[in-house]
Design a protein around this motif. Sequence first.
Motif, PDB file in Angstrom:
ATOM      1  N   ASP A  82       0.872  -1.458   0.005  1.00  0.00           N
ATOM      2  CA  ASP A  82       0.162  -0.034  -0.146  1.00  0.00           C
ATOM      3  C   ASP A  82       0.873   1.340   0.003  1.00  0.00           C
ATOM      4  O   ASP A  82       0.400   2.295  -0.782  1.00  0.00           O
ATOM      5  CB  ASP A  82      -0.842  -0.115   1.110  1.00  0.00           C
ATOM      6  CG  ASP A  82      -2.069   1.172   1.087  1.00  0.00           C
ATOM      7  OD1 ASP A  82      -2.791   1.177   0.263  1.00  0.00           O
ATOM      8  OD2 ASP A  82      -2.109   1.717   2.057  1.00  0.00           O
ATOM      9  N   GLN A 153      -8.739  -2.078  14.465  1.00  0.00           N
ATOM     10  CA  GLN A 153      -8.212  -1.040  13.642  1.00  0.00           C
ATOM     11  C   GLN A 153      -7.515  -1.576  12.460  1.00  0.00           C
ATOM     12  O   GLN A 153      -7.719  -1.177  11.364  1.00  0.00           O
ATOM     13  CB  GLN A 153      -7.462  -0.178  14.386  1.00  0.00           C
ATOM     14  CG  GLN A 153      -8.363   0.582  15.634  1.00  0.00           C
ATOM     15  CD  GLN A 153      -7.285   1.439  16.354  1.00  0.00           C
ATOM     16  OE1 GLN A 153      -6.325   1.297  16.662  1.00  0.00           O
ATOM     17  NE2 GLN A 153      -8.092   2.720  16.667  1.00  0.00           N
ATOM     18  N   ARG A 156      -9.658  -3.613  10.043  1.00  0.00           N
ATOM     19  CA  ARG A 156     -10.580  -2.927   9.122  1.00  0.00           C
ATOM     20  C   ARG A 156      -9.562  -2.253   7.950  1.00  0.00           C
ATOM     21  O   ARG A 156     -10.308  -2.126   6.962  1.00  0.00           O
ATOM     22  CB  ARG A 156     -10.857  -1.297   9.895  1.00  0.00           C
ATOM     23  CG  ARG A 156     -11.607  -0.584   9.320  1.00  0.00           C
ATOM     24  CD  ARG A 156     -11.449   1.028   9.925  1.00  0.00           C
ATOM     25  NE  ARG A 156     -12.067   2.201   9.479  1.00  0.00           N
ATOM     26  CZ  ARG A 156     -12.003   3.289   9.643  1.00  0.00           C
ATOM     27  NH1 ARG A 156     -11.062   3.653  10.377  1.00  0.00           N
ATOM     28  NH2 ARG A 156     -12.593   4.319   8.758  1.00  0.00           N
ATOM     29  N   TYR A 157      -8.475  -2.085   7.956  1.00  0.00           N
ATOM     30  CA  TYR A 157      -7.512  -1.714   7.337  1.00  0.00           C
ATOM     31  C   TYR A 157      -7.377  -2.499   6.171  1.00  0.00           C
ATOM     32  O   TYR A 157      -7.004  -2.302   5.085  1.00  0.00           O
ATOM     33  CB  TYR A 157      -6.074  -1.099   7.680  1.00  0.00           C
ATOM     34  CG  TYR A 157      -5.123  -0.530   6.604  1.00  0.00           C
ATOM     35  CD1 TYR A 157      -5.372   0.581   6.194  1.00  0.00           C
ATOM     36  CD2 TYR A 157      -4.114  -1.205   6.532  1.00  0.00           C
ATOM     37  CE1 TYR A 157      -4.472   1.083   5.192  1.00  0.00           C
ATOM     38  CE2 TYR A 157      -3.164  -0.886   5.646  1.00  0.00           C
ATOM     39  CZ  TYR A 157      -3.218   0.497   4.875  1.00  0.00           C
ATOM     40  OH  TYR A 157      -2.515   0.853   4.015  1.00  0.00           O
ATOM     41  N   TYR A 188     -16.070   1.011  13.077  1.00  0.00           N
ATOM     42  CA  TYR A 188     -15.277   0.771  11.957  1.00  0.00           C
ATOM     43  C   TYR A 188     -16.113  -0.234  10.879  1.00  0.00           C
ATOM     44  O   TYR A 188     -15.697  -0.323   9.861  1.00  0.00           O
ATOM     45  CB  TYR A 188     -13.960  -0.094  12.394  1.00  0.00           C
ATOM     46  CG  TYR A 188     -13.150   0.849  13.254  1.00  0.00           C
ATOM     47  CD1 TYR A 188     -12.962   2.033  13.082  1.00  0.00           C
ATOM     48  CD2 TYR A 188     -12.674   0.100  14.344  1.00  0.00           C
ATOM     49  CE1 TYR A 188     -12.056   2.757  13.865  1.00  0.00           C
ATOM     50  CE2 TYR A 188     -11.779   0.717  15.142  1.00  0.00           C
ATOM     51  CZ  TYR A 188     -11.388   2.248  14.919  1.00  0.00           C
ATOM     52  OH  TYR A 188     -10.686   3.036  15.702  1.00  0.00           O
TER      53      TYR A 188
END
Length: 217
Positions: A82, A153, A156-157, A188
Amino acid sequence: MNLNFKLLDESLKLNLSTILVIEDVKTYAHTVEQFYHYDETSELKLFDKNQKNLKESELILITDILGYEVNSPATLKFIYADLENQLNEKPEIKTKIDHLSMEIAKVMQHELLEHALDLEEDELTLMEIFKCLGIRIETKSDTILEKMIEVIQVYRYLVKKKLLVFVNACSYLTTSELQTLFDHISLYNVDVLFLEPRPVEGASQQILDQDYFLITR
Protein backbone atom coordinates in the motif's frame (compact mmCIF):
# COMPACT_ATOMS: atom_id res chain seq x y z
CA MET A 1 -21.25 -12.80 6.53
CA ASN A 2 -23.07 -16.00 7.50
CA LEU A 3 -22.10 -19.04 9.57
CA ASN A 4 -23.50 -22.55 9.41
CA PHE A 5 -22.60 -26.00 10.70
CA LYS A 6 -24.54 -29.22 11.16
CA LEU A 7 -25.99 -28.39 14.61
CA LEU A 8 -27.66 -25.20 13.40
CA ASP A 9 -31.16 -25.43 11.89
CA GLU A 10 -30.39 -22.40 9.75
CA SER A 11 -27.41 -20.19 9.08
CA LEU A 12 -26.47 -17.52 11.60
CA LYS A 13 -26.00 -14.02 10.24
CA LEU A 14 -22.83 -12.35 11.48
CA ASN A 15 -23.34 -8.60 11.53
CA LEU A 16 -20.93 -6.27 13.33
CA SER A 17 -20.58 -7.76 16.86
CA THR A 18 -21.95 -11.31 17.14
CA ILE A 19 -21.50 -13.46 20.23
CA LEU A 20 -22.03 -17.19 19.76
CA VAL A 21 -22.06 -19.18 22.98
CA ILE A 22 -21.70 -22.97 22.71
CA GLU A 23 -22.42 -24.53 26.10
CA ASP A 24 -21.47 -28.14 25.32
CA VAL A 25 -17.70 -28.39 25.88
CA LYS A 26 -16.98 -30.98 23.17
CA THR A 27 -19.05 -29.08 20.62
CA TYR A 28 -17.35 -25.82 21.54
CA ALA A 29 -13.89 -27.39 21.22
CA HIS A 30 -14.81 -29.00 17.89
CA THR A 31 -16.14 -25.70 16.54
CA VAL A 32 -12.94 -23.87 17.52
CA GLU A 33 -10.94 -26.62 15.79
CA GLN A 34 -13.08 -26.19 12.67
CA PHE A 35 -12.30 -22.48 12.62
CA TYR A 36 -8.60 -23.19 13.20
CA HIS A 37 -8.46 -25.61 10.24
CA TYR A 38 -10.97 -23.69 8.12
CA ASP A 39 -10.90 -23.79 4.33
CA GLU A 40 -13.59 -23.61 1.66
CA THR A 41 -14.25 -27.37 1.88
CA SER A 42 -14.69 -27.44 5.67
CA GLU A 43 -17.71 -28.86 7.45
CA LEU A 44 -18.13 -25.40 8.98
CA LYS A 45 -19.43 -22.97 6.37
CA LEU A 46 -18.77 -19.23 6.14
CA PHE A 47 -20.34 -17.39 3.23
CA ASP A 48 -21.59 -13.97 2.13
CA LYS A 49 -25.04 -12.85 1.00
CA ASN A 50 -24.31 -14.14 -2.50
CA GLN A 51 -23.54 -17.64 -1.13
CA LYS A 52 -19.86 -17.18 -1.93
CA ASN A 53 -17.69 -19.12 0.48
CA LEU A 54 -15.18 -17.24 2.59
CA LYS A 55 -11.60 -18.05 1.60
CA GLU A 56 -9.12 -19.24 4.20
CA SER A 57 -7.01 -16.12 3.57
CA GLU A 58 -10.01 -13.87 4.34
CA LEU A 59 -10.37 -15.12 7.93
CA ILE A 60 -8.51 -13.88 11.02
CA LEU A 61 -8.77 -16.22 14.01
CA ILE A 62 -7.38 -15.10 17.38
CA THR A 63 -7.18 -17.64 20.19
CA ASP A 64 -4.51 -15.80 22.21
CA ILE A 65 -5.12 -12.05 22.37
CA LEU A 66 -1.96 -11.07 24.24
CA GLY A 67 0.18 -13.34 22.07
CA TYR A 68 -1.27 -12.11 18.79
CA GLU A 69 1.28 -10.23 16.70
CA VAL A 70 -0.32 -7.21 15.02
CA ASN A 71 2.83 -6.73 12.92
CA SER A 72 2.70 -10.15 11.29
CA PRO A 73 4.67 -10.69 8.05
CA ALA A 74 1.42 -10.93 6.05
CA THR A 75 0.12 -7.65 7.51
CA LEU A 76 3.40 -5.82 6.92
CA LYS A 77 3.56 -7.13 3.35
CA PHE A 78 0.12 -5.65 2.70
CA ILE A 79 1.09 -2.32 4.29
CA TYR A 80 4.34 -2.14 2.31
CA ALA A 81 2.44 -2.75 -0.94
CA ASP A 82 0.00 0.00 0.00
CA LEU A 83 2.88 2.36 0.78
CA GLU A 84 4.48 1.57 -2.57
CA ASN A 85 1.23 2.41 -4.36
CA GLN A 86 1.03 5.64 -2.36
CA LEU A 87 4.58 6.60 -3.42
CA ASN A 88 3.85 5.78 -7.06
CA GLU A 89 1.28 8.57 -6.95
CA LYS A 90 4.00 11.02 -5.82
CA PRO A 91 6.60 11.02 -8.64
CA GLU A 92 8.87 13.63 -7.03
CA ILE A 93 9.25 11.68 -3.80
CA LYS A 94 9.58 8.36 -5.66
CA THR A 95 12.34 9.86 -7.85
CA LYS A 96 14.17 11.16 -4.77
CA ILE A 97 14.04 7.73 -3.12
CA ASP A 98 15.27 6.06 -6.32
CA HIS A 99 18.17 8.54 -6.51
CA LEU A 100 19.20 7.91 -2.91
CA SER A 101 18.96 4.15 -3.48
CA MET A 102 21.32 4.45 -6.44
CA GLU A 103 23.77 6.44 -4.34
CA ILE A 104 23.74 3.75 -1.66
CA ALA A 105 24.26 1.10 -4.35
CA LYS A 106 27.30 2.96 -5.76
CA VAL A 107 28.92 3.19 -2.33
CA MET A 108 28.33 -0.49 -1.71
CA GLN A 109 29.65 -1.50 -5.15
CA HIS A 110 32.96 0.13 -4.31
CA GLU A 111 33.12 -1.64 -0.94
CA LEU A 112 32.28 -4.99 -2.52
CA LEU A 113 35.18 -4.61 -4.96
CA GLU A 114 37.52 -4.10 -2.01
CA HIS A 115 36.42 -7.33 -0.34
CA ALA A 116 38.50 -10.50 -0.61
CA LEU A 117 35.52 -12.50 -1.85
CA ASP A 118 33.65 -11.98 -5.11
CA LEU A 119 30.45 -10.38 -3.86
CA GLU A 120 27.45 -9.13 -5.77
CA GLU A 121 24.32 -7.19 -4.91
CA ASP A 122 20.70 -7.00 -6.03
CA GLU A 123 18.77 -3.86 -6.80
CA LEU A 124 17.36 -2.27 -3.66
CA THR A 125 13.56 -2.36 -3.91
CA LEU A 126 11.06 -0.20 -2.07
CA MET A 127 9.86 -3.24 -0.13
CA GLU A 128 13.40 -3.88 1.07
CA ILE A 129 13.81 -0.23 2.02
CA PHE A 130 10.61 -0.34 4.08
CA LYS A 131 11.86 -3.48 5.83
CA CYS A 132 15.33 -1.99 6.48
CA LEU A 133 13.71 1.09 8.00
CA GLY A 134 11.70 -1.15 10.30
CA ILE A 135 8.37 0.34 9.23
CA ARG A 136 5.62 -1.25 11.30
CA ILE A 137 2.34 -0.49 13.04
CA GLU A 138 2.85 1.51 16.22
CA THR A 139 1.38 -0.38 19.16
CA LYS A 140 0.56 1.31 22.45
CA SER A 141 -1.81 -1.15 24.12
CA ASP A 142 -1.45 -1.52 27.89
CA THR A 143 -4.64 -3.52 28.48
CA ILE A 144 -6.44 -6.40 26.80
CA LEU A 145 -9.22 -4.03 25.70
CA GLU A 146 -6.70 -1.69 24.05
CA LYS A 147 -5.01 -4.65 22.33
CA MET A 148 -8.36 -5.84 20.94
CA ILE A 149 -9.19 -2.34 19.69
CA GLU A 150 -5.78 -2.21 17.96
CA VAL A 151 -6.49 -5.55 16.30
CA ILE A 152 -9.87 -4.29 15.06
CA GLN A 153 -8.28 -1.08 13.71
CA VAL A 154 -5.76 -3.13 11.73
CA TYR A 155 -8.46 -5.58 10.58
CA ARG A 156 -10.52 -2.68 9.25
CA TYR A 157 -7.55 -1.56 7.16
CA LEU A 158 -6.90 -5.04 5.71
CA VAL A 159 -9.53 -4.92 2.98
CA LYS A 160 -8.89 -8.54 1.91
CA LYS A 161 -9.95 -9.81 5.35
CA LYS A 162 -13.69 -10.41 5.68
CA LEU A 163 -14.17 -11.89 9.15
CA LEU A 164 -12.41 -11.56 12.51
CA VAL A 165 -13.03 -14.25 15.14
CA PHE A 166 -12.06 -13.94 18.80
CA VAL A 167 -12.07 -17.17 20.85
CA ASN A 168 -12.99 -16.97 24.55
CA ALA A 169 -12.24 -13.24 24.67
CA CYS A 170 -15.30 -11.79 26.39
CA SER A 171 -14.30 -13.28 29.75
CA TYR A 172 -11.40 -10.82 29.88
CA LEU A 173 -13.65 -7.76 29.65
CA THR A 174 -16.15 -6.07 31.92
CA THR A 175 -19.62 -5.21 30.64
CA SER A 176 -18.62 -1.59 30.06
CA GLU A 177 -15.41 -2.64 28.28
CA LEU A 178 -17.40 -4.96 26.03
CA GLN A 179 -19.67 -2.08 25.12
CA THR A 180 -16.66 0.09 24.32
CA LEU A 181 -15.34 -2.67 22.06
CA PHE A 182 -18.73 -3.06 20.35
CA ASP A 183 -18.86 0.71 19.80
CA HIS A 184 -15.52 0.57 17.99
CA ILE A 185 -16.70 -2.35 15.86
CA SER A 186 -19.81 -0.38 14.86
CA LEU A 187 -17.71 2.72 14.18
CA TYR A 188 -15.37 0.79 11.88
CA ASN A 189 -18.29 -1.14 10.32
CA VAL A 190 -16.60 -4.55 10.42
CA ASP A 191 -17.90 -8.04 11.21
CA VAL A 192 -16.52 -9.68 14.35
CA LEU A 193 -17.54 -13.04 15.82
CA PHE A 194 -16.92 -13.88 19.47
CA LEU A 195 -16.89 -17.63 20.19
CA GLU A 196 -17.61 -18.22 23.88
CA PRO A 197 -18.03 -21.35 26.06
CA ARG A 198 -20.46 -19.73 28.49
CA PRO A 199 -23.07 -16.90 28.47
CA VAL A 200 -21.74 -13.35 28.55
CA GLU A 201 -23.29 -11.02 31.12
CA GLY A 202 -24.80 -7.79 29.85
CA ALA A 203 -24.56 -8.52 26.12
CA SER A 204 -26.87 -9.70 23.34
CA GLN A 205 -25.87 -13.18 22.25
CA GLN A 206 -26.81 -16.40 20.49
CA ILE A 207 -26.62 -19.44 22.79
CA LEU A 208 -26.45 -23.03 21.52
CA ASP A 209 -27.52 -24.77 24.71
CA GLN A 210 -26.77 -28.28 25.97
CA ASP A 211 -29.77 -29.61 24.02
CA TYR A 212 -28.51 -27.90 20.83
CA PHE A 213 -31.29 -25.34 20.69
CA LEU A 214 -30.20 -21.92 19.51
CA ILE A 215 -31.52 -19.22 21.83
CA THR A 216 -31.31 -15.47 21.40
CA ARG A 217 -30.72 -13.65 24.67
